[in-house]
Design a protein around this motif. Structure first.
Motif, PDB file in Angstrom:
ATOM      1  N   SER A 134       0.825  -1.211   0.000  1.00 43.30           N
ATOM      2  CA  SER A 134       0.000   0.000   0.000  1.00 43.30           C
ATOM      3  C   SER A 134       0.859   1.261   0.000  1.00 43.30           C
ATOM      4  CB  SER A 134      -0.933   0.009   1.229  1.00 43.30           C
ATOM      5  OG  SER A 134      -1.612  -1.206   1.367  1.00 43.30           O
ATOM      6  N   GLY A 135       1.936   1.256  -0.768  1.00 40.65           N
ATOM      7  CA  GLY A 135       2.869   2.370  -0.779  1.00 40.65           C
ATOM      8  C   GLY A 135       2.885   3.145  -2.085  1.00 40.65           C
ATOM      9  N   LEU A 136       3.926   3.948  -2.239  1.00 42.88           N
ATOM     10  CA  LEU A 136       4.055   4.817  -3.410  1.00 42.88           C
ATOM     11  C   LEU A 136       5.476   4.743  -3.956  1.00 42.88           C
ATOM     12  CD1 LEU A 136       2.369   6.632  -0.990  1.00 42.88           C
ATOM     13  CD2 LEU A 136       1.715   7.803  -3.106  1.00 42.88           C
ATOM     14  N   ALA A 137       5.618   5.093  -5.233  1.00 40.23           N
ATOM     15  CA  ALA A 137       6.903   4.991  -5.909  1.00 40.23           C
ATOM     16  C   ALA A 137       7.813   6.164  -5.550  1.00 40.23           C
ATOM     17  CB  ALA A 137       6.692   4.945  -7.418  1.00 40.23           C
ATOM     18  N   SER A 160       2.123  17.695  -3.132  1.00 33.91           N
ATOM     19  CA  SER A 160       2.245  16.648  -4.153  1.00 33.91           C
ATOM     20  C   SER A 160       2.089  15.259  -3.546  1.00 33.91           C
ATOM     21  CB  SER A 160       3.586  16.771  -4.880  1.00 33.91           C
ATOM     22  OG  SER A 160       4.674  16.764  -3.988  1.00 33.91           O
ATOM     23  N   ALA A 161       2.384  15.114  -2.241  1.00 32.88           N
ATOM     24  CA  ALA A 161       2.149  13.831  -1.581  1.00 32.88           C
ATOM     25  C   ALA A 161       0.659  13.507  -1.564  1.00 32.88           C
ATOM     26  CB  ALA A 161       2.696  13.863  -0.161  1.00 32.88           C
ATOM     27  N   LEU A 162      -0.158  14.508  -1.229  1.00 33.12           N
ATOM     28  CA  LEU A 162      -1.605  14.308  -1.247  1.00 33.12           C
ATOM     29  C   LEU A 162      -2.096  13.937  -2.639  1.00 33.12           C
ATOM     30  CD1 LEU A 162      -2.668  17.272   1.043  1.00 33.12           C
ATOM     31  CD2 LEU A 162      -3.108  14.857   1.499  1.00 33.12           C
ATOM     32  N   ALA A 163      -1.548  14.609  -3.650  1.00 28.88           N
ATOM     33  CA  ALA A 163      -1.942  14.308  -5.023  1.00 28.88           C
ATOM     34  C   ALA A 163      -1.569  12.882  -5.398  1.00 28.88           C
ATOM     35  CB  ALA A 163      -1.280  15.304  -5.976  1.00 28.88           C
ATOM     36  N   ALA A 164      -0.361  12.463  -5.043  1.00 25.97           N
ATOM     37  CA  ALA A 164       0.081  11.101  -5.359  1.00 25.97           C
ATOM     38  C   ALA A 164      -0.771  10.064  -4.635  1.00 25.97           C
ATOM     39  CB  ALA A 164       1.550  10.940  -4.993  1.00 25.97           C
ATOM     40  N   MET A 165      -1.115  10.348  -3.395  1.00 27.38           N
ATOM     41  CA  MET A 165      -1.955   9.417  -2.641  1.00 27.38           C
ATOM     42  C   MET A 165      -3.332   9.278  -3.284  1.00 27.38           C
ATOM     43  SD  MET A 165      -0.786  10.669   1.163  1.00 27.38           S
ATOM     44  CE  MET A 165      -1.991   9.733   2.093  1.00 27.38           C
ATOM     45  N   ARG A 166      -3.825  10.363  -3.870  1.00 29.65           N
ATOM     46  CA  ARG A 166      -5.114  10.304  -4.575  1.00 29.65           C
ATOM     47  C   ARG A 166      -5.008   9.573  -5.895  1.00 29.65           C
ATOM     48  NH1 ARG A 166      -5.441  15.872  -2.914  1.00 29.65           N
ATOM     49  NH2 ARG A 166      -4.672  16.466  -4.995  1.00 29.65           N
ATOM     50  N   GLY A 167      -3.779   9.399  -6.389  1.00 33.03           N
ATOM     51  CA  GLY A 167      -3.575   8.719  -7.663  1.00 33.03           C
ATOM     52  C   GLY A 167      -3.175   9.627  -8.790  1.00 33.03           C
ATOM     53  N   ASP A 168      -3.055  10.940  -8.527  1.00 35.40           N
ATOM     54  CA  ASP A 168      -2.640  11.870  -9.570  1.00 35.40           C
ATOM     55  C   ASP A 168      -1.207  11.577  -9.996  1.00 35.40           C
ATOM     56  OD1 ASP A 168      -5.078  12.954  -9.137  1.00 35.40           O
ATOM     57  OD2 ASP A 168      -4.377  14.778  -8.137  1.00 35.40           O
ATOM     58  N   SER A 217      -7.647  -3.345  -3.624  1.00 35.53           N
ATOM     59  CA  SER A 217      -8.422  -2.644  -4.651  1.00 35.53           C
ATOM     60  C   SER A 217      -9.337  -1.588  -4.052  1.00 35.53           C
ATOM     61  CB  SER A 217      -9.249  -3.652  -5.454  1.00 35.53           C
ATOM     62  OG  SER A 217     -10.267  -4.236  -4.645  1.00 35.53           O
ATOM     63  N   ALA A 218      -9.649  -1.686  -2.747  1.00 35.42           N
ATOM     64  CA  ALA A 218     -10.547  -0.728  -2.093  1.00 35.42           C
ATOM     65  C   ALA A 218      -9.782   0.239  -1.189  1.00 35.42           C
ATOM     66  CB  ALA A 218     -11.605  -1.479  -1.297  1.00 35.42           C
ATOM     67  N   ASP A 219      -8.510   0.420  -1.433  1.00 31.37           N
ATOM     68  CA  ASP A 219      -7.701   1.334  -0.619  1.00 31.37           C
ATOM     69  C   ASP A 219      -8.125   2.775  -0.900  1.00 31.37           C
ATOM     70  OD1 ASP A 219      -5.704   2.863   0.621  1.00 31.37           O
ATOM     71  OD2 ASP A 219      -4.148   1.388   0.182  1.00 31.37           O
ATOM     72  N   VAL A 240      -3.585   2.641  -8.065  1.00 33.65           N
ATOM     73  CA  VAL A 240      -2.772   2.872  -9.258  1.00 33.65           C
ATOM     74  C   VAL A 240      -1.296   2.994  -8.907  1.00 33.65           C
ATOM     75  CG1 VAL A 240      -2.960   5.401  -9.183  1.00 33.65           C
ATOM     76  CG2 VAL A 240      -2.642   4.238 -11.384  1.00 33.65           C
ATOM     77  N   ASN A 241      -1.001   3.322  -7.665  1.00 33.67           N
ATOM     78  CA  ASN A 241       0.396   3.461  -7.256  1.00 33.67           C
ATOM     79  C   ASN A 241       1.163   2.144  -7.312  1.00 33.67           C
ATOM     80  OD1 ASN A 241       0.940   6.366  -6.314  1.00 33.67           O
ATOM     81  ND2 ASN A 241      -1.025   5.892  -5.343  1.00 33.67           N
ATOM     82  N   ALA A 242       0.480   1.014  -7.225  1.00 34.16           N
ATOM     83  CA  ALA A 242       1.160  -0.278  -7.333  1.00 34.16           C
ATOM     84  C   ALA A 242       1.806  -0.435  -8.704  1.00 34.16           C
ATOM     85  CB  ALA A 242       0.178  -1.414  -7.058  1.00 34.16           C
ATOM     86  N   GLY A 243       1.083  -0.020  -9.749  1.00 32.62           N
ATOM     87  CA  GLY A 243       1.631  -0.110 -11.090  1.00 32.62           C
ATOM     88  C   GLY A 243       2.814   0.815 -11.303  1.00 32.62           C
TER      89      GLY A 243
END
Length: 304
Positions: A175-178, A187-195, A213-215, A221-224
């Motif tokens: 459940s992390g980010l790249a 920008s952290a908030l944006a990335a968490m939203r999937g932007d 899938s329900a995070d 999308v951050n997994a990809g």
């Protein structure tokens, strides 16, 4: 900026009031040890918990560094993931660094701050120093460190893997980010939203990635973005006690194996975790077991 910080804090799931477990000696395998320590290095200091397995007559195979999520503690994370007993089965040491409120009021690792994203300073460098110190203490080679984490801890684990590939053998991100997804709180908030406004960098080391899938806290999308483009891919579907999961396996741009686990209906929780810990979903699949399986496979290939 205060409003932005408030929004970021609001996106951190609230802990249940009774979930602050203490790791008891009685919970440990016989002859295993679990102790609190403090690391002092050129890039800072942190307290940490260190688990050493019970098989003292056998050589230690590697070190797993586990980075907790926001509002969690190392004790909580150890209980919730059940990582110690799994590591004990495979002669692995586990180190749980502790983030402080002085560095982040929500106890988050600061994966989004440029000063903490460097190989030569900040939290990434501090954690690398801690990992190298534990490896050296136990006579292990520099490339024997595995890193894993949840949420902000997962984002920091990914960052550490990319900034110190000579030290980190493989990474596990739940459940992390790249790396590069953010450069500040906004920008952290944006990335968490999937932007996709940041410059997300795919992981460069062998990696296993989990995301529900329900995070609603960190967009799936951050997994990809963590995996990046993969080649030689295969797909499979399975079921845990009550959840379906899909696994995409392939090779990243560096030619290393990557597994992406997408867990149907799971939220911002550690899949297969223990109910005694926070942010856990006991229904599975068991992310901790799959992490250790993946890490041991990497060790076996290196040995062969």
């Amino acid at each position: 900026m205060s409003q932005v910080l408030a929004e970021l804090a609001a996106r951190v799931p609230k802990r249940a009031p009774n979930l602050r477990p203490t790791v008891l000696v009685a919970d440990l395998p016989e002859r295993a040890t679990f102790e609190r320590r403090r690391y002092e290095g050129p890039h800072g200091s942190r307290e940490y918990l260190l688990f050493c397995p019970s098989g003292q007559q056998r050589p230690i195979r590697g070190v797993v560094m586990m980075l907790h999520g926001c509002t969690q503690t190392p004790d909580d994370f150890a209980v919730g993931t059940g990582m110690n007993r799994l590591a004990d089965d495979h002669d692995l040491i586990v180190v749980y660094p502790e983030q402080t409120r002085g560095d982040n009021m929500q106890l988050c690792w600061n994966w989004f701050r440029p000063g903490d994203q460097r190989s030569d300073g900040g939290e990434a460098a501090l954690l690398a120093g801690l990992g190298a110190a534990v490896l050296a203490e136990h006579g292990l080679e520099p490339a024997g460190l595995f890193v894993g984490g949840l949420s902000a801890g997962g984002a920091m684990a990914a960052l550490l893997a990319n900034t110190h590939p000579h030290l980190v053998t493989a990474a596990a991100v739940h459940s992390g980010l790249a790396p590069g997804s953010a450069k500040d709180v906004v920008s952290a908030l944006a990335a968490m939203r999937g932007d996709a406004s940041g410059r997300a960098e795919a992981l460069t080391v062998p990696s296993i990635i989990f995301h529900g899938s329900a995070d609603a806290t960190v967009a799936p999308v951050n997994a990809g973005r963590l995996a990046g483009p993969l080649t030689a891919t295969t797909e499979r579907t399975g079921t845990g006690p009550s959840r379906r999961f899909d696994v995409l396996s392939g090779l990243n741009a560096s030619g290393h194996p990557v597994e992406v686990w997408r867990i149907n209906g799971a939220g911002h929780t550690w899949s297969g975790g223990k109910a005694e810990g926070s942010y856990t979903d006991p229904t599975g699949p068991d992310a901790s077991a799959e992490m250790i399986r993946f890490f041991v496979e990497i060790l076996d290939k290196r040995k062969g």
